[in-house]
Scaffold this motif. Structure first.
Motif, mmCIF file in Angstrom:
data_model
loop_
_atom_site.group_PDB
_atom_site.id
_atom_site.type_symbol
_atom_site.label_atom_id
_atom_site.label_comp_id
_atom_site.label_asym_id
_atom_site.label_seq_id
_atom_site.Cartn_x
_atom_site.Cartn_y
_atom_site.Cartn_z
ATOM 1 N N MET A 1 42.589 22.801 4.879
ATOM 2 C CA MET A 1 42.493 23.874 5.874
ATOM 3 C C MET A 1 43.718 23.832 6.783
ATOM 4 O O MET A 1 44.233 22.764 7.108
ATOM 5 N N SER A 2 44.189 24.959 7.199
ATOM 6 C CA SER A 2 45.326 25.051 8.104
ATOM 7 C C SER A 2 44.997 24.401 9.443
ATOM 8 O O SER A 2 43.846 24.346 9.873
ATOM 9 N N ASP A 3 46.025 23.877 10.109
ATOM 10 C CA ASP A 3 45.857 23.321 11.458
ATOM 11 C C ASP A 3 45.718 24.418 12.505
ATOM 12 O O ASP A 3 45.412 24.128 13.665
ATOM 13 N N TYR A 4 45.943 25.653 12.088
ATOM 14 C CA TYR A 4 46.012 26.748 13.054
ATOM 15 C C TYR A 4 44.779 27.641 12.997
ATOM 16 O O TYR A 4 44.346 28.076 11.936
ATOM 17 N N ALA A 5 44.238 27.914 14.188
ATOM 18 C CA ALA A 5 43.157 28.893 14.287
ATOM 19 C C ALA A 5 43.707 30.295 14.103
ATOM 20 O O ALA A 5 43.032 31.169 13.547
ATOM 21 N N ILE A 6 44.951 30.492 14.556
ATOM 22 C CA ILE A 6 45.601 31.807 14.504
ATOM 23 C C ILE A 6 47.059 31.620 14.129
ATOM 24 O O ILE A 6 47.737 30.733 14.663
ATOM 25 N N GLN A 7 47.534 32.455 13.214
ATOM 26 C CA GLN A 7 48.953 32.438 12.863
ATOM 27 C C GLN A 7 49.392 33.844 12.475
ATOM 28 O O GLN A 7 48.687 34.536 11.734
ATOM 29 N N THR A 8 50.520 34.262 13.002
ATOM 30 C CA THR A 8 51.079 35.555 12.608
ATOM 31 C C THR A 8 52.470 35.353 12.035
ATOM 32 O O THR A 8 53.223 34.475 12.472
ATOM 33 N N ILE A 9 52.795 36.179 11.040
ATOM 34 C CA ILE A 9 54.104 36.118 10.393
ATOM 35 C C ILE A 9 54.663 37.536 10.317
ATOM 36 O O ILE A 9 54.082 38.405 9.657
ATOM 37 N N GLY A 10 55.748 37.784 11.029
ATOM 38 C CA GLY A 10 56.381 39.100 11.002
ATOM 39 C C GLY A 10 55.478 40.223 11.448
ATOM 40 O O GLY A 10 55.586 41.359 10.957
ATOM 41 N N LEU A 11 54.601 39.956 12.406
ATOM 42 C CA LEU A 11 53.614 40.950 12.837
ATOM 43 C C LEU A 11 54.279 42.109 13.581
ATOM 44 O O LEU A 11 55.032 41.904 14.528
ATOM 45 N N CYS A 12 53.979 43.326 13.127
ATOM 46 C CA CYS A 12 54.506 44.532 13.769
ATOM 47 C C CYS A 12 53.382 45.541 13.976
ATOM 48 O O CYS A 12 52.468 45.634 13.163
ATOM 49 N N LYS A 13 53.468 46.277 15.081
ATOM 50 C CA LYS A 13 52.562 47.380 15.326
ATOM 51 C C LYS A 13 53.365 48.540 15.887
ATOM 52 O O LYS A 13 54.005 48.414 16.942
ATOM 53 N N HIS A 14 53.351 49.663 15.163
ATOM 54 C CA HIS A 14 54.112 50.836 15.576
ATOM 55 C C HIS A 14 53.164 51.989 15.857
ATOM 56 O O HIS A 14 52.182 52.201 15.134
ATOM 57 N N PHE A 15 53.452 52.725 16.902
ATOM 58 C CA PHE A 15 52.764 53.966 17.204
ATOM 59 C C PHE A 15 53.821 55.069 17.128
ATOM 60 O O PHE A 15 54.607 55.240 18.065
ATOM 61 N N ASP A 16 53.858 55.762 15.997
ATOM 62 C CA ASP A 16 54.942 56.715 15.719
ATOM 63 C C ASP A 16 56.276 55.972 15.822
ATOM 64 O O ASP A 16 56.511 55.030 15.096
ATOM 65 N N GLN A 17 57.128 56.368 16.764
ATOM 66 C CA GLN A 17 58.443 55.723 16.889
ATOM 67 C C GLN A 17 58.445 54.547 17.871
ATOM 68 O O GLN A 17 59.478 53.882 18.030
ATOM 69 N N VAL A 18 57.318 54.296 18.499
ATOM 70 C CA VAL A 18 57.237 53.218 19.490
ATOM 71 C C VAL A 18 56.851 51.908 18.804
ATOM 72 O O VAL A 18 55.835 51.834 18.119
ATOM 73 N N LYS A 19 57.658 50.877 19.002
ATOM 74 C CA LYS A 19 57.369 49.553 18.454
ATOM 75 C C LYS A 19 56.621 48.747 19.513
ATOM 76 O O LYS A 19 57.222 48.082 20.357
ATOM 77 N N ALA A 20 55.291 48.819 19.453
ATOM 78 C CA ALA A 20 54.483 48.087 20.430
ATOM 79 C C ALA A 20 54.599 46.587 20.227
ATOM 80 O O ALA A 20 54.575 45.817 21.190
ATOM 81 N N LEU A 21 54.699 46.167 18.961
ATOM 82 C CA LEU A 21 54.946 44.772 18.608
ATOM 83 C C LEU A 21 56.007 44.751 17.524
ATOM 84 O O LEU A 21 55.939 45.532 16.567
ATOM 85 N N ASP A 22 56.956 43.840 17.648
ATOM 86 C CA ASP A 22 58.084 43.825 16.725
ATOM 87 C C ASP A 22 58.377 42.389 16.278
ATOM 88 O O ASP A 22 58.905 41.586 17.051
ATOM 89 N N ASP A 23 57.960 42.066 15.058
ATOM 90 C CA ASP A 23 58.270 40.777 14.421
ATOM 91 C C ASP A 23 57.766 39.596 15.261
ATOM 92 O O ASP A 23 58.529 38.723 15.674
ATOM 93 N N ILE A 24 56.451 39.553 15.460
ATOM 94 C CA ILE A 24 55.834 38.482 16.245
ATOM 95 C C ILE A 24 55.430 37.341 15.315
ATOM 96 O O ILE A 24 54.673 37.530 14.366
ATOM 97 N N ASN A 25 55.924 36.150 15.609
ATOM 98 C CA ASN A 25 55.595 34.949 14.833
ATOM 99 C C ASN A 25 55.070 33.882 15.792
ATOM 100 O O ASN A 25 55.846 33.276 16.546
ATOM 101 N N ILE A 26 53.763 33.682 15.789
ATOM 102 C CA ILE A 26 53.157 32.680 16.667
ATOM 103 C C ILE A 26 52.114 31.895 15.885
ATOM 104 O O ILE A 26 51.606 32.351 14.856
ATOM 105 N N ALA A 27 51.794 30.702 16.384
ATOM 106 C CA ALA A 27 50.751 29.871 15.789
ATOM 107 C C ALA A 27 49.984 29.185 16.912
ATOM 108 O O ALA A 27 50.586 28.631 17.837
ATOM 109 N N ILE A 28 48.665 29.243 16.839
ATOM 110 C CA ILE A 28 47.793 28.670 17.855
ATOM 111 C C ILE A 28 46.859 27.672 17.185
ATOM 112 O O ILE A 28 46.156 28.008 16.237
ATOM 113 N N LYS A 29 46.862 26.454 17.665
ATOM 114 C CA LYS A 29 46.072 25.391 17.053
ATOM 115 C C LYS A 29 44.596 25.515 17.420
ATOM 116 O O LYS A 29 44.226 26.103 18.443
#
Length: 225
Positions: A1-29
Motif C-alpha cells: 500500500m502507498s504511504d500516501y493518503a493523497i497524491q496528485t500528479i500533474g493535476l489541472c482544472k480548467h474552466f474554459d480559458q481559466v486555469k484554476a489549477l495548473d500542474d499540481i503535484n502534492i503528496a499527503i501522508k
C-alpha cells in the motif's frame, strides 16, 4: 500500500480559458494534518473539491487512499465519499428541522446504516452530549460547527477535509474546533484544512501554499514519519 493518503500528479482544472489549477503535484501522508493556504482565487477550494471527490480534474492523476479517483464515475465518487471522506465546510449545511442527533444520523443514512448510540457518542466526543435534542437555531455558531464535525466523524472516515472551518466563528469557538482537530490528529486521522488564516496553519504539520492555481511551496512544521 502507498504511504500516501493523497497524491496528485500533474493535476489541472480548467474552466474554459481559466486555469484554476495548473500542474499540481502534492503528496499527503496517512495521519498527517496539512493546511492548504493561499489568497482568494488561489485555487485552494477547487483543489479540496477535487481531492474530496466533489469535482473532477481536467487532467492529471489523483490517488486517494491508494485508489485512482480519476477513474471513478459519479456513483463511484459518491460511494468513495461515503466510505472514506468526512467533509466540513465554513457554512454549516445543517437541516433546520432536524435535531443535532438527527443531523449526525443523516450522515449515517447516506452510509446505509444508522446507529443512534454511535451518533450520540460522537456528539459527546465534541462536547455536545447535552445538546443532542436541540435544533440548529437553538445552538450557537460554534455548537453548530461541532455538530458538523460530529457528522464528519460518525462514519469513521479516515480522511477529513475542512474548508475554512472556523471562518464563521469567534476566537473562543475557533479554539474549541482547533482543539478537536488536534485530538483527531492524535488519533492518526488524516486532516486537510483549507484556510487563508496564517494563525490556523501553525496548528498543522505542514502548510502547502497555492498562488494563482499553482503550487508555490510548502513549510514543514512537524515532520511525520
Amino acid at each position: 500500500m502507498s504511504d500516501y493518503a493523497i497524491q496528485t500528479i500533474g493535476l489541472c482544472k480548467h474552466f474554459d480559458q481559466v486555469k484554476a489549477l495548473d500542474d499540481i503535484n502534492i503528496a499527503i501522508k496517512y495521519g498527517e494534518f496539512v493546511s492548504i493556504m493561499g489568497s482568494s482565487g488561489s485555487g485552494k477550494t477547487t483543489l479540496m473539491n477535487i481531492l474530496s471527490c466533489l469535482d473532477t480534474a481536467t487532467a492529471g492523476q489523483v490517488y486517494l487512499d491508494g485508489q485512482d479517483a480519476a477513474g471513478l464515475d459519479e456513483d463511484g465518487r459518491r460511494a468513495f465519499r461515503a466510505e472514506k471522506i468526512g467533509l466540513l465546510f465554513q457554512q454549516f449545511h445543517l437541516i433546520p428541522y432536524l435535531t443535532a442527533l438527527e443531523n449526525v444520523m443523516l450522515a449515517q443514512h447516506y452510509h446505509s446504516v444508522t446507529d443512534k448510540e454511535a451518533a450520540a457518542a460522537v456528539l459527546e466526543q465534541v462536547g455536545l452530549g447535552h445538546r443532542i435534542d436541540h435544533l440548529p437555531n437553538q445552538l450557537s455558531g460554534g455548537e453548530q460547527q461541532r455538530v458538523c464535525i460530529a457528522r464528519a466523524l460518525v462514519n469513521e472516515c479516515p480522511i477529513i477535509f475542512a474548508d475554512e472551518p472556523t471562518g464563521n466563528l469567534d476566537e473562543k469557538n475557533e479554539q474549541i474546533v482547533l482543539e478537536i482537530f488536534q485530538k483527531l490528529h492524535a488519533q492518526d486521522r488524516t486532516i486537510i484544512m483549507v484556510t487563508h488564516n496564517p494563525d490556523l496553519g501553525k496548528y498543522t504539520d505542514r502548510i502547502i501554499r497555492l498562488q494563482h492555481g499553482k503550487y508555490v511551496g510548502e513549510e514543514v512544521l512537524n515532520e511525520v514519519a
